[in-house]
Motif scaffolding. Structure first.
Motif, PDB file in Angstrom:
ATOM      1  N   ALA A 235     -63.180 -20.238  98.962  1.00 28.13           N
ATOM      2  CA  ALA A 235     -63.637 -18.848  99.093  1.00 28.13           C
ATOM      3  C   ALA A 235     -65.153 -18.767  99.111  1.00 28.13           C
ATOM      4  O   ALA A 235     -65.732 -17.969  99.863  1.00 28.13           O
TER       5      ALA A 235
ATOM      6  N   ALA B 228     -65.052 -12.829  98.278  1.00 29.18           N
ATOM      7  CA  ALA B 228     -65.203 -14.265  98.025  1.00 29.18           C
ATOM      8  C   ALA B 228     -65.784 -14.516  96.636  1.00 29.18           C
ATOM      9  O   ALA B 228     -65.365 -15.440  95.938  1.00 29.18           O
TER      10      ALA B 228
ATOM     11  N   THR C 288     -63.944 -16.594  93.713  1.00 26.96           N
ATOM     12  CA  THR C 288     -64.678 -17.719  93.127  1.00 26.96           C
ATOM     13  C   THR C 288     -64.817 -17.551  91.620  1.00 26.96           C
ATOM     14  O   THR C 288     -64.603 -18.499  90.858  1.00 26.96           O
TER      15      THR C 288
END
Length: 113
Positions: A51, A30, A34
């Motif tokens: 995310a 994530a 990002t």
């Protein structure tokens, strides 16, 4: 964290499916999405915000499940912390308008030079 890993108290919902180190990769993945989304053009970074929301939301759900099942009564405080300091802040940041940096003005060449 490597030598003395944290306890999994309250995360039984997650650790039933996979070990905690596997769930750590959710945070890493994530974070990579990002970060990559931060370099996209304005308005195209929505996937980065989505995310960024996934790991803290998953953790909050796990702690809330632990509270409801009676496995970790103090998990409510942790879930509220994730929902406010992580999910809430990310959702707020997603609403902040972005502005592109204007291109520098073109300079004219001096005539007769």
């Amino acid at each position: 964290m490597v030598v003395d890993p944290p306890t999994t108290t309250g995360l039984q919902l997650l650790t039933r499916m996979a070990p905690l180190h596997c769930w750590a990769w959710l945070w890493v993945l994530a974070g990579c999405v990002t970060t990559a989304s931060a370099f996209l053009k304005i308005g195209r970074d929505r996937y980065g915000f989505v995310a960024a929301l996934v790991p803290p939301a998953v953790w909050a759900i796990a702690y809330l499940a632990a509270v409801m099942s009676g496995e970790f009564s103090r998990g409510a405080y942790v879930a509220i912390w994730y929902l406010t300091s992580h999910v809430g802040v990310i959702m707020w940041a997603a609403t902040v308008p972005e502005h592109s940096v204007p291109k520098p003005p073109r300079t004219r060449r001096a005539e007769g030079g």
